[in-house]
Write a protein that holds these residues in place. Structure first.
Motif, PDB file in Angstrom:
ATOM      1  N   ILE A   1       0.795  -1.303   0.047  1.00  0.00           N
ATOM      2  CA  ILE A   1       0.164  -0.031   0.071  1.00  0.00           C
ATOM      3  C   ILE A   1       0.896   1.259  -0.091  1.00  0.00           C
ATOM      4  CG2 ILE A   1      -1.551   1.387   1.456  1.00  0.00           C
ATOM      5  CD1 ILE A   1      -3.021  -1.257   2.214  1.00  0.00           C
ATOM      6  N   SER A   2       2.063   1.225   0.767  1.00  0.00           N
ATOM      7  CA  SER A   2       2.981   2.489   0.759  1.00  0.00           C
ATOM      8  C   SER A   2       3.341   2.430  -0.644  1.00  0.00           C
ATOM      9  CB  SER A   2       4.151   2.051   1.669  1.00  0.00           C
ATOM     10  OG  SER A   2       3.566   2.192   3.001  1.00  0.00           O
ATOM     11  N   PHE A   3       3.892   1.637  -1.344  1.00  0.00           N
ATOM     12  CA  PHE A   3       4.328   1.623  -2.623  1.00  0.00           C
ATOM     13  C   PHE A   3       3.277   2.338  -3.713  1.00  0.00           C
ATOM     14  CE2 PHE A   3       7.464  -1.732  -1.779  1.00  0.00           C
ATOM     15  CZ  PHE A   3       8.591  -0.972  -1.554  1.00  0.00           C
ATOM     16  N   TYR A   4       1.998   1.801  -3.561  1.00  0.00           N
ATOM     17  CA  TYR A   4       0.888   2.258  -4.282  1.00  0.00           C
ATOM     18  C   TYR A   4       0.737   3.748  -4.214  1.00  0.00           C
ATOM     19  CZ  TYR A   4      -4.040   2.761  -5.385  1.00  0.00           C
ATOM     20  OH  TYR A   4      -5.320   3.202  -6.146  1.00  0.00           O
ATOM     21  N   LYS A   5       0.564   4.138  -2.881  1.00  0.00           N
ATOM     22  CA  LYS A   5       0.462   5.490  -2.501  1.00  0.00           C
ATOM     23  C   LYS A   5       1.527   6.446  -3.199  1.00  0.00           C
ATOM     24  CE  LYS A   5      -2.001   5.405   1.759  1.00  0.00           C
ATOM     25  NZ  LYS A   5      -1.941   5.618   3.051  1.00  0.00           N
ATOM     26  N   LEU A   6       2.657   5.947  -3.298  1.00  0.00           N
ATOM     27  CA  LEU A   6       3.801   6.568  -4.205  1.00  0.00           C
ATOM     28  C   LEU A   6       4.064   6.473  -5.491  1.00  0.00           C
ATOM     29  CD1 LEU A   6       7.032   5.539  -1.712  1.00  0.00           C
ATOM     30  CD2 LEU A   6       5.758   7.720  -1.808  1.00  0.00           C
ATOM     31  N   GLY A   7       2.868   5.571  -6.229  1.00  0.00           N
ATOM     32  CA  GLY A   7       2.822   5.432  -7.720  1.00  0.00           C
ATOM     33  C   GLY A   7       3.756   4.439  -8.404  1.00  0.00           C
ATOM     34  N   MET A   8       4.341   3.605  -7.263  1.00  0.00           N
ATOM     35  CA  MET A   8       5.244   2.727  -7.796  1.00  0.00           C
ATOM     36  C   MET A   8       4.640   1.247  -7.900  1.00  0.00           C
ATOM     37  SD  MET A   8       8.215   3.897  -5.113  1.00  0.00           S
ATOM     38  CE  MET A   8       9.512   2.961  -5.388  1.00  0.00           C
ATOM     39  N   PHE A   9       3.387   1.061  -7.515  1.00  0.00           N
ATOM     40  CA  PHE A   9       2.719  -0.251  -7.553  1.00  0.00           C
ATOM     41  C   PHE A   9       1.382  -0.176  -7.704  1.00  0.00           C
ATOM     42  CE2 PHE A   9       1.307  -4.446  -5.800  1.00  0.00           C
ATOM     43  CZ  PHE A   9       2.238  -5.237  -6.211  1.00  0.00           C
ATOM     44  N   ASP A  10       1.092   0.075  -9.039  1.00  0.00           N
ATOM     45  CA  ASP A  10      -0.178   0.502  -9.637  1.00  0.00           C
ATOM     46  C   ASP A  10      -1.180  -1.089 -10.085  1.00  0.00           C
ATOM     47  OD1 ASP A  10       0.326   3.258  -9.483  1.00  0.00           O
ATOM     48  OD2 ASP A  10       1.255   3.129 -11.311  1.00  0.00           O
ATOM     49  N   PHE A  11      -1.312  -1.483  -8.685  1.00  0.00           N
ATOM     50  CA  PHE A  11      -2.174  -2.792  -9.128  1.00  0.00           C
ATOM     51  C   PHE A  11      -3.493  -2.674  -9.361  1.00  0.00           C
ATOM     52  CE2 PHE A  11      -2.832  -1.517  -4.899  1.00  0.00           C
ATOM     53  CZ  PHE A  11      -4.460  -1.688  -4.445  1.00  0.00           C
ATOM     54  N   ASP A  12      -3.788  -1.595  -9.186  1.00  0.00           N
ATOM     55  CA  ASP A  12      -5.596  -1.450  -9.377  1.00  0.00           C
ATOM     56  C   ASP A  12      -5.495  -1.334 -11.286  1.00  0.00           C
ATOM     57  OD1 ASP A  12      -4.105   1.100  -9.469  1.00  0.00           O
ATOM     58  OD2 ASP A  12      -5.914   2.199  -8.847  1.00  0.00           O
TER      59      ASP A  12
END
Length: 373
Positions: A324-335
């Motif tokens: 989730i932290s990576f997602y918030k940083l735009g590094m893990f756009d799983f969605d």
């Protein structure tokens, strides 16, 4: 209490919506969770078809997200109103759990794949008869009861509809890279198969600092998405030899690391042959296919390694917040891999998953849910 659930009544049967399923009473370390959404995973399909079997009737689903409604008397870390992502159950008491490796829990099969709760009681019943569960979770339900160890607390400002697959598919792919392979910055990695698990592994390779992140698949649209998500190179193995292409991209050496998500014999063999000397491939897919002896000989002569990985060697309570932290940083756009379906459209969603039309179908169970509330 009575709940609505998608039940598979027989081997290779369709999902049938039932409104008369009885949910087990809560125990001391339980959470009662109102389900908001759940991903559909290929493991659900394996159990539905009987490729792997727990028993029927069964309620599948193991990528759930929801809101805690009640907590048991011994629950320490959750309260009603908490938002949670659900994952597998590790007993916490065996030697491997105590070492911090719950994916190697000595009671893993009994706790997750036996069809009953850890104490042997039925999780669900219908007309007084047991309905098997999955992962001590069964997220294809409007309400479920799970152990405290199944749950990971997440922030209420996140969209719960998107988060469920973090508990399995995304944590499996990324954890295989972060926790098992642990590539050094500047190393190279190839991922064979760009479904949800493969794309998660690929994004983890990028985050880890790999200078070559090579996606291999036969579906052009998936390869295009892989490049959007950070692949440095994409190879369509239907059009060219993947091993030769990987060698060309790595100055003839091969990659330091590879991940196979397909379980297909020829692809698994290629993932080994594409390794540099001393390289390591992680195999994720459950398969009954066998690799040729000549390929195994390559392991010895080139000092290559093959490792099997369950659930990304993850600790969900550690790994999910990290993602989730990576997602918030735009590094893990799983969605970007997800597509929403109505709960009642579960058979269509599953068919789209099997055909590859949708990378990660997500069933929205509570259509009244609004993100941030």
């Amino acid at each position: 209490m009575r709940i609505k659930a998608a039940v598979v009544n027989q081997k290779d049967g369709k999902f049938e919506m039932k409104d008369d399923v009885e949910l087990a009473d809560m125990q001391a370390d339980d959470l009662q969770v109102h389900m908001v959404a759940t991903g559909i995973c290929h493991s659900d399909e394996a159990l539905r078809k009987g490729t792997a079997e727990i028993g029927y009737p069964i309620i599948l689903g193991h990528e759930g997200s929801g809101i805690v409604e009640k907590v048991g008397s011994e629950v320490k870390n959750f309260k009603p109103g908490d938002h949670v992502v659900l994952s597998f159950y590790g007993c916490g008491n065996c030697i491997n759990c105590l070492k911090g490796i719950p994916t190697q829990c000595l009671n893993y099969a009994a706790n997750n794949l036996s069809g009953v709760r850890p104490d042997g009681s039925a999780h669900f019943t219908e007309d007084g008869h047991k309905v098997a569960d999955m992962f001590d979770q069964s997220s294809f339900t409007t309400t479920t009861v799970v152990r405290e160890r199944n749950a990971v607390k997440v922030s209420k400002d996140l969209d719960l509809r998107k988060l469920g697959p973090l508990g399995c598919g995304y944590v499996t792919g990324s954890g295989t890279v972060f926790n098992t392979l642990k590539p050094e910055p500047g190393s190279t990695i190839a991922v064979f198969g760009t479904g949800a698990v493969g794309l998660a592994a690929m994004m983890a390779g990028r985050i880890s600092g790999c200078t070559k992140v090579i996606a291999v698949d036969i579906v052009p649209s998936r390869l295009e998405l892989a490049k959007q998500l950070g692949a440095t190179d994409a190879i369509n193995s239907k059009d060219e030899d993947a091993v030769e292409a990987i060698k060309k991209l790595t100055d003839g050496h091969g990659v330091d690391y590879a991940v196979d998500t397909t379980g297909v014999k020829s692809v698994m063999e290629g993932s080994i042959q594409a390794l540099a000397q001393g390289g390591t491939v992680a195999t994720i897919a459950v398969t009954d296919q066998h690799i040729d002896l000549d390929t195994w000989n390559d392991l010895c002569t080139s000092d290559r390694k093959v490792v099997g990985v369950n659930m990304g060697d993850s600790i969900p309570q550690v790994d999910v917040p990290r993602l989730i932290s990576f997602y918030k940083l735009g590094m893990f756009d799983f969605d970007k891999t997800e597509k929403f379906y109505k709960f009642d459209d579960i058979n269509q969603a599953n068919a789209d998953s099997v055909s590859g039309k949708t990378i990660k179908p997500v069933l929205v169970i509570d259509d009244q849910y609004k993100p941030g509330e």
